[in-house]
Design a protein around this motif. Structure first.
Motif, mmCIF file in Angstrom:
data_model
loop_
_atom_site.group_PDB
_atom_site.id
_atom_site.type_symbol
_atom_site.label_atom_id
_atom_site.label_comp_id
_atom_site.label_asym_id
_atom_site.label_seq_id
_atom_site.Cartn_x
_atom_site.Cartn_y
_atom_site.Cartn_z
ATOM 1 N N SER A 1 94.582 37.592 80.327
ATOM 2 C CA SER A 1 93.323 37.967 80.547
ATOM 3 C C SER A 1 92.277 36.975 80.155
ATOM 4 C CB SER A 1 93.187 39.302 80.349
ATOM 5 O OG SER A 1 91.761 39.876 80.452
ATOM 6 N N SER A 2 92.162 35.740 80.658
ATOM 7 C CA SER A 2 91.392 34.785 79.954
ATOM 8 C C SER A 2 89.988 34.986 79.504
ATOM 9 C CB SER A 2 91.540 33.496 80.715
ATOM 10 O OG SER A 2 92.859 32.813 81.036
ATOM 11 N N ALA A 3 89.354 36.063 80.508
ATOM 12 C CA ALA A 3 87.962 36.261 79.946
ATOM 13 C C ALA A 3 87.806 37.108 78.925
ATOM 14 C CB ALA A 3 87.552 36.864 81.230
ATOM 15 N N ASP A 4 89.099 37.355 78.259
ATOM 16 C CA ASP A 4 88.833 38.219 77.113
ATOM 17 C C ASP A 4 88.692 37.266 75.918
ATOM 18 O OD1 ASP A 4 88.626 40.910 77.840
ATOM 19 O OD2 ASP A 4 90.931 41.130 78.362
ATOM 20 N N TYR A 5 89.008 36.026 76.020
ATOM 21 C CA TYR A 5 89.076 35.249 74.781
ATOM 22 C C TYR A 5 87.640 35.357 74.010
ATOM 23 C CZ TYR A 5 89.542 31.208 71.854
ATOM 24 O OH TYR A 5 89.445 30.444 70.870
ATOM 25 N N SER A 6 87.662 35.678 72.735
ATOM 26 C CA SER A 6 86.389 35.971 72.185
ATOM 27 C C SER A 6 85.821 34.875 71.957
ATOM 28 C CB SER A 6 86.756 36.621 70.833
ATOM 29 O OG SER A 6 87.212 35.657 70.031
ATOM 30 N N CYS A 7 85.901 33.722 72.206
ATOM 31 C CA CYS A 7 85.066 32.495 72.176
ATOM 32 C C CYS A 7 84.715 31.749 73.492
ATOM 33 C CB CYS A 7 85.548 31.611 70.873
ATOM 34 S SG CYS A 7 86.018 32.096 69.410
ATOM 35 N N LEU A 8 85.239 32.772 74.532
ATOM 36 C CA LEU A 8 85.352 31.972 76.052
ATOM 37 C C LEU A 8 83.889 31.064 76.323
ATOM 38 C CD1 LEU A 8 87.356 31.236 77.869
ATOM 39 C CD2 LEU A 8 86.235 33.369 79.241
ATOM 40 N N SER A 9 82.911 31.733 75.948
ATOM 41 C CA SER A 9 81.657 31.174 76.471
ATOM 42 C C SER A 9 81.343 29.671 75.653
ATOM 43 C CB SER A 9 80.549 31.988 76.203
ATOM 44 O OG SER A 9 79.245 31.644 76.747
ATOM 45 N N GLY B 1 105.251 43.655 61.749
ATOM 46 C CA GLY B 1 104.535 42.942 60.431
ATOM 47 C C GLY B 1 103.833 42.032 61.242
ATOM 48 N N VAL B 2 102.823 42.352 62.304
ATOM 49 C CA VAL B 2 101.749 41.179 62.725
ATOM 50 C C VAL B 2 100.746 41.814 62.907
ATOM 51 C CG1 VAL B 2 103.087 41.790 64.913
ATOM 52 C CG2 VAL B 2 101.990 39.515 64.679
ATOM 53 N N ASP B 3 99.568 40.964 62.777
ATOM 54 C CA ASP B 3 98.363 41.609 63.004
ATOM 55 C C ASP B 3 97.687 40.896 64.270
ATOM 56 O OD1 ASP B 3 98.172 43.031 60.427
ATOM 57 O OD2 ASP B 3 97.947 41.037 59.392
ATOM 58 N N PRO B 4 96.747 41.671 64.965
ATOM 59 C CA PRO B 4 95.901 41.059 65.993
ATOM 60 C C PRO B 4 95.177 40.083 65.547
ATOM 61 C CG PRO B 4 95.727 43.596 65.790
ATOM 62 C CD PRO B 4 96.317 43.136 64.649
ATOM 63 N N ILE C 1 105.150 43.767 76.351
ATOM 64 C CA ILE C 1 105.910 42.780 75.672
ATOM 65 C C ILE C 1 105.149 41.769 74.869
ATOM 66 C CG2 ILE C 1 107.852 43.570 76.985
ATOM 67 C CD1 ILE C 1 107.558 40.982 78.510
ATOM 68 N N TYR C 2 103.966 41.232 75.472
ATOM 69 C CA TYR C 2 103.397 40.261 74.272
ATOM 70 C C TYR C 2 102.272 40.765 73.541
ATOM 71 C CZ TYR C 2 105.529 37.395 78.071
ATOM 72 O OH TYR C 2 106.515 36.636 79.075
ATOM 73 N N ARG C 3 102.437 42.109 73.219
ATOM 74 C CA ARG C 3 101.479 42.654 72.130
ATOM 75 C C ARG C 3 101.752 42.103 70.912
ATOM 76 N NH1 ARG C 3 98.978 48.260 72.480
ATOM 77 N NH2 ARG C 3 98.461 48.326 74.574
ATOM 78 N N PRO C 4 100.923 41.967 69.910
ATOM 79 C CA PRO C 4 99.632 42.230 70.040
ATOM 80 C C PRO C 4 98.829 41.107 70.490
ATOM 81 C CG PRO C 4 99.919 41.754 67.706
ATOM 82 C CD PRO C 4 101.377 41.874 68.408
ATOM 83 N N VAL C 5 97.391 41.049 70.605
ATOM 84 C CA VAL C 5 96.690 39.864 70.892
ATOM 85 C C VAL C 5 96.707 38.910 69.642
ATOM 86 C CG1 VAL C 5 94.308 39.214 71.247
ATOM 87 C CG2 VAL C 5 95.052 40.842 72.841
ATOM 88 N N ARG C 6 97.092 37.887 70.171
ATOM 89 C CA ARG C 6 96.817 36.680 68.797
ATOM 90 C C ARG C 6 96.146 35.396 69.619
ATOM 91 N NH1 ARG C 6 102.291 36.294 69.468
ATOM 92 N NH2 ARG C 6 101.838 37.926 70.994
ATOM 93 N N GLU C 7 94.831 35.334 68.999
ATOM 94 C CA GLU C 7 93.981 34.084 69.640
ATOM 95 C C GLU C 7 94.227 32.732 69.031
ATOM 96 O OE1 GLU C 7 90.035 36.343 71.496
ATOM 97 O OE2 GLU C 7 89.848 35.197 69.559
ATOM 98 N N ARG C 8 94.082 31.619 69.755
ATOM 99 C CA ARG C 8 94.293 30.426 69.189
ATOM 100 C C ARG C 8 92.627 30.024 68.707
ATOM 101 N NH1 ARG C 8 98.522 28.743 72.659
ATOM 102 N NH2 ARG C 8 100.237 28.227 71.456
ATOM 103 N N LYS C 9 92.721 29.369 67.618
ATOM 104 C CA LYS C 9 91.098 28.972 67.005
ATOM 105 C C LYS C 9 90.476 27.980 68.236
ATOM 106 C CE LYS C 9 91.466 28.959 62.352
ATOM 107 N NZ LYS C 9 92.367 28.508 61.357
ATOM 108 N N PHE D 1 95.168 32.492 74.259
ATOM 109 C CA PHE D 1 95.896 33.614 73.317
ATOM 110 C C PHE D 1 97.186 34.309 74.136
ATOM 111 C CE2 PHE D 1 92.607 35.594 75.978
ATOM 112 C CZ PHE D 1 93.250 36.740 76.366
ATOM 113 N N ARG D 2 97.683 34.808 73.309
ATOM 114 C CA ARG D 2 98.988 35.743 73.783
ATOM 115 C C ARG D 2 98.684 37.052 73.762
ATOM 116 N NH1 ARG D 2 103.875 32.699 72.661
ATOM 117 N NH2 ARG D 2 103.297 30.609 73.484
ATOM 118 N N GLY D 3 99.070 37.786 74.486
ATOM 119 C CA GLY D 3 99.097 39.481 74.432
ATOM 120 C C GLY D 3 97.768 40.054 75.085
ATOM 121 N N CYS D 4 97.784 41.094 75.288
ATOM 122 C CA CYS D 4 96.641 41.844 76.066
ATOM 123 C C CYS D 4 96.713 43.362 75.554
ATOM 124 C CB CYS D 4 96.778 41.683 77.728
ATOM 125 S SG CYS D 4 95.456 42.629 78.429
#
Ligand code: SF4
Length: 616
Positions: free
Chosen positions: A315-323, A607-610, A281-289, A266-269
């Motif tokens: 902060s890779s450990a923040d990826y919501s589907c990491l496990s 105009g971008v969403d997390p 500068i990389y806000r907001p968080v945008r995850e890949r599927k 993902f980008r952002g933190c």
């Protein structure tokens, strides 16, 4: 094609830095394309080849039939000597063509101490170093990367800057240049720059005039014509699943810094550490599927033959589907002997569980970044980890079989006292003691790396006066004196390089003179300790009549016009002011991703969403 004799290659360390022909490199016929783009990194091959951004741009550009992208890195000092003696111009690795024959030379500016290498590379290419001395027959010199959020010290040398994420803007840039070339270059260089200025995210320094107060502060940054935007906003990718990724990266013949697959989750933190520029500068968080990532991973393994996948993000450990992702990756690739690594770990037990999972294939050391030695200081910087979090995580690691731990800290932070500095030594000792408690014997190895804090533009600490060199050195000595255990290793950065980084990170256009002077006097590879020449820099400041402390050590007022105020990361200045206040009152602001929106302004403004797939 530039001739490279074996005699020359015999004289340099690592000739493979200059020979090209690596697996997956793309060689096109320059006559068959319209735009020839040299992607340049002002650092040595091993560093440049490890940059993910350039890999992505290389693939996007070469996927176009009208464009050829080739690479060029800074020749190491031995090669530079050979090139200057032999009259060999700077050349690209793919076709060994002179860089001066390209339409665009795009540099990636990753850190301030690489700036003199940009000047040196232009000079080696035979391209005038100053933008105003170049015409439409010479390449356009562009710069992108994180430093471009305050590019002013590089304004004299650069035709245009690209603000924000390259995937968004690179195609439009190439299209503008191609159209200008096809039409016979109307208006010359100014013509194409005017066309480029219409694109969002493109900043052309020559189109702005900067004036100063008598005390040296900036008084105004004014567009020189009405069609030029007063503020340039960064470009941002809205859908990370829809953009191209570097799924066919070049595989080098020699060891490079990150010699493995880089899978960007993902980008952002949005954790909001107040010292961190990337966090803004990389806000907001945008995850890949997850499906996208698994498909990328498969392509990367098939296309490269690498046997390690590194999960890279801020902060890779923040990826919501990491496990789930790690399980799927291990399942899919374990029979091929492909291992998974997590370069950054959060300080909590969840991370240890993950680390245990990835260790099924390969074992490596653990690294944590508490950043500060006391809870008070961690609250100031908004590093939301507690003393207990750290000890629990390290304890879990020791129980799981690790015995060596690396801890990252900073000194010189706002409001820091000697007690905060001693806290670093105390924490390291506590970690040592914990091992003994758990294992019943000594044997842990703790390495503490202490960098000196450099305030960065677009962060809540952008107004802070950096600690002078002498003060940082005093704190380093204090810390050294407090470390008694010989199994604790202490590493620190040269305070003088951090000082110089501080000067250029918050500098203005007048610093171009210093850069030019220092480069002429021999400064290059300033980020490499063996080549860093502090005296050369100090002489350049004296010769140009510029006081470096004005930029590094001066505390700014909130109402001062900052040299980068006309460049927007999307985060409101009022948010940064508020966060500085929160820092002084030692209050923590929560992660906006799962808690409340902290109203930083990025999402509504751009105009971008997390994007958080919320698997847990
Ligand atoms: S606008 Fe709100 S949700 Fe978006 S990045 Fe800023 S704080 Fe987070």
């Amino acid at each position: 094609m530039v001739a490279l004799s074996p005699a020359i290659l015999n004289h340099v360390a690592k000739p493979a830095r200059y020979t090209g022909n690596e697996w997956n490199s793309v060689v096109k016929d320059p006559a068959a394309v319209i735009v020839n783009f040299a992607l340049a990194m002002p650092d040595v091959y091993e560093v440049g080849m490890s940059n993910l951004g350039l890999k992505i741009l290389y693939q996007i550009l070469n996927n176009r039939s009208d464009t050829a992208a080739e690479r060029v890195y800074a020749p190491w000092v031995d090669m530079e000597r050979e090139m200057r003696v032999g009259g060999i111009p700077l050349f690209t690795l793919e076709s060994r063509r002179p860089v001066a024959d390209f339409d665009v030379v795009g540099f990636s500016l990753q850190y301030e101490l690489s700036y003199t290498n940009v000047l040196n590379m232009l000079d080696l290419a035979g391209i005038p170093v100053l933008a105003r001395e170049r015409n439409e027959r010479q390449p356009l010199v562009a710069c992108g990367g994180p430093c471009v959020f305050n590019p002013e010290p590089m304004a004299d040398f650069t035709d245009f800057f690209v603000l924000g994420e390259g995937e968004e803007v690179i195609k439009e840039t190439v299209e503008v240049i191609a159209a200008w070339k096809k039409r016979g270059k109307p208006g010359g260089k100014e013509g194409v720059l005017k066309d480029l200025a219409r694109l969002n995210g493109i900043y052309i320094p020559a189109f702005y005039d900067v004036s100063y107060h008598s005390d040296g502060r900036v008084s105004m940054v004014k567009p020189l014509s009405p069609e030029v935007k007063p503020v340039i906003s960064k470009r941002v990718v809205r859908d990370m699943d829809a953009v191209d990724f570097a799924t066919k990266p070049i595989v080098p013949y020699i060891e490079i810094v990150h010699n493995r697959i880089m899978l960007e989750l993902f980008r952002g933190c949005t954790r909001g550490c107040r010292f961190c520029q990337a966090g803004t500068i990389y806000r907001p968080v945008r995850e890949r599927k997850m499906e996208t990532l698994l498909a990328h991973a498969q392509e990367l393994v098939d296309n490269t033959g690498y046997n390690e996948i590194s999960l890279v993000s801020l902060s890779s450990a923040d990826y919501s589907c990491l496990s789930d992702l790690i399980h799927s990756l291990i399942d899919r690739f374990k029979d091929q002997g492909v291992s998974i690594s997590l370069p950054s770990l959060r300080i909590d037990s969840f991370s240890i569980e993950l680390a245990k999972q990835v260790q099924q294939v390969r074992k490596s050391g653990l690294t944590f970044a508490p950043e500060a030695g006391t809870q008070r200081m961690r609250n100031v910087i908004n590093k939301g980890v507690t003393h207990e979090d750290l000890l629990t995580a390290v304890g879990a690691a020791f129980c799981a079989g690790w015995s060596s731990v690396k801890l990252y800290f900073m000194i010189g932070l706002p409001t820091e006292t000697d007690e905060d500095v001693s806290g670093i030594a105390n924490l390291a000792q506590e970690v040592m003691n914990l091992y003994k408690e758990i294992k019943g014997r000594r044997g842990a190895k703790v390495t503490i790396s202490v960098s000196s804090f450099v305030p960065k533009p677009h962060t809540p600490f952008q107004w802070f006066g950096q600690n002078p060199v002498e003060e940082i050195e005093r704190k380093q000595r204090l810390l050294r004196s407090l470390i008694k255990d010989r199994n604790i290793t202490l590493n620190w950065h040269d305070a003088r390089t951090s000082f110089l980084e501080g000067v250029f990170s918050r500098g203005d256009r007048r610093l171009g003179r210093v850069l030019y002077q220092a480069w002429q006097n021999g400064a290059r590879f300033d980020g490499w300790s063996e080549h860093f020449k502090f005296d050369v820099w100090m002489e350049a400041f004296v010769a140009t009549g510029i006081d470096p402390a004005f930029y590094a050590n001066r505390e700014r007022q909130f109402d001062e016009i900052l040299p980068w105020d006309h460049l927007s990361s999307g985060v409101d200045k009022s948010f940064l002011v508020r966060e500085y206040g929160q820092a002084l009152s030692e209050s923590v602001t929560k992660d906006c991703r799962r808690d409340l929106c902290a109203d930083c302004g990025v999402c509504p403004g751009l105009g971008v969403d997390p994007v958080d797939w919320g698997c847990r």
